[in-house]
Design a protein around this motif. Sequence first.
Motif, PDB file in Angstrom:
ATOM      1  N   TYR A  15       0.806  -1.211   0.000  1.00 25.83           N
ATOM      2  CA  TYR A  15       0.000   0.000   0.000  1.00 25.83           C
ATOM      3  C   TYR A  15       0.846   1.271   0.000  1.00 25.83           C
ATOM      4  N   LYS A  16       2.154   1.101  -0.140  1.00 25.95           N
ATOM      5  CA  LYS A  16       3.083   2.219  -0.241  1.00 25.95           C
ATOM      6  C   LYS A  16       2.870   3.243   0.890  1.00 25.95           C
ATOM      7  N   VAL A  17       2.832   2.730   2.098  1.00 25.91           N
ATOM      8  CA  VAL A  17       2.624   3.584   3.273  1.00 25.91           C
ATOM      9  C   VAL A  17       3.892   4.402   3.516  1.00 25.91           C
ATOM     10  N   PRO A  18       3.784   5.718   3.634  1.00 31.95           N
ATOM     11  CA  PRO A  18       4.978   6.547   3.898  1.00 31.95           C
ATOM     12  C   PRO A  18       5.634   6.134   5.215  1.00 31.95           C
ATOM     13  N   HIS A  19       6.964   6.156   5.226  1.00 35.27           N
ATOM     14  CA  HIS A  19       7.684   5.707   6.413  1.00 35.27           C
ATOM     15  C   HIS A  19       7.475   6.626   7.602  1.00 35.27           C
ATOM     16  N   TYR A  20       7.040   7.881   7.356  1.00 34.56           N
ATOM     17  CA  TYR A  20       6.775   8.771   8.478  1.00 34.56           C
ATOM     18  C   TYR A  20       5.375   8.543   9.061  1.00 34.56           C
ATOM     19  N   ILE A  21       4.619   7.637   8.437  1.00 33.97           N
ATOM     20  CA  ILE A  21       3.337   7.204   8.988  1.00 33.97           C
ATOM     21  C   ILE A  21       3.493   5.840   9.657  1.00 33.97           C
ATOM     22  N   LEU A  22       3.990   4.873   8.899  1.00 32.97           N
ATOM     23  CA  LEU A  22       4.221   3.533   9.435  1.00 32.97           C
ATOM     24  C   LEU A  22       5.441   2.938   8.744  1.00 32.97           C
ATOM     25  N   PRO A  23       6.578   2.914   9.417  1.00 32.21           N
ATOM     26  CA  PRO A  23       7.771   2.326   8.806  1.00 32.21           C
ATOM     27  C   PRO A  23       7.670   0.799   8.806  1.00 32.21           C
ATOM     28  N   GLY A  24       8.290   0.192   7.825  1.00 33.14           N
ATOM     29  CA  GLY A  24       8.340  -1.256   7.780  1.00 33.14           C
ATOM     30  C   GLY A  24       9.342  -1.809   8.784  1.00 33.14           C
ATOM     31  N   PRO A  25       9.286  -3.108   9.035  1.00 32.84           N
ATOM     32  CA  PRO A  25      10.240  -3.714   9.963  1.00 32.84           C
ATOM     33  C   PRO A  25      11.693  -3.489   9.558  1.00 32.84           C
ATOM     34  N   ASP A  26      11.947  -3.461   8.243  1.00 34.81           N
ATOM     35  CA  ASP A  26      13.321  -3.252   7.785  1.00 34.81           C
ATOM     36  C   ASP A  26      13.826  -1.869   8.180  1.00 34.81           C
TER      37      ASP A  26
END
Length: 247
Positions: A15-26
């Motif tokens: 869903y291409k969530v911005p990292h400043y909203i929800l970063p991935g585990p990586d």
Amino acid sequence: MAATIALWQWYVVAYKVPHYILPGPDRVVDALVRDWPLLWPALLVTLQITLGALVVATIGGVGLAVLFAQSKWVEMSFFPYAVILQVTPVIVIAPLIFIYVPSKIIGLLICAWIVAFFPILSNTTLGLNSADHNLRNLFQLYGATRWQTLRYLRLPAALPYFLGGLRIAGGLSLIGAIVAEFVAGTGGVGSGLAFKILEASYRLNIPRMFAAILLISLTGIIIFAVLSLVTHLLLRNWHESAVKRDG
């Protein structure tokens, strides 16, 4: 746990969530490694407050519980104050503590102690009062002193209760330390993980926030695991909760 992390990573990418909203585990792991020189000293400060509060709560809780066990009047007189400390949210009284206590470290320690103190006190008091009354009568019949009854009967009977309260207090002392750090809101060299979370939120550095939260969670898990191991080692040879059962 692995499936949850994988689903988290898939959701962020799909869903291409911005990292400043929800970063991935990586990104969280990358922030943990990259910001380790910043997070490690903060973790040590938080851990120092947590363990200090746990030690003080253990000494004070056990000592007061023993005093309660010796006198019902003392228990009835002072136990309500312990209940008041327990039911009053620490976030409400923390600002007052930081006003009256000049040292920030001591203020943080007091806040964490307030949260951790009651489980040890209540569980130990319950354990001391749960010694078999038939064994108490036997000790009395053989002329045992109050100290001998306490040492050889009531304290061993209270040990499982105390250890149960200690495991609860270990997590609560960490929670109390974090809440107190949030209320204190002071940075600098002596700041803990809570301030790093606040600072990261102000800068919208969400991966660092998640990294700090991860450290707090791991710290709580380690504290619980260590106290569970101590409980097992102390009870494994005689108490029903830890003795290995056949079949």
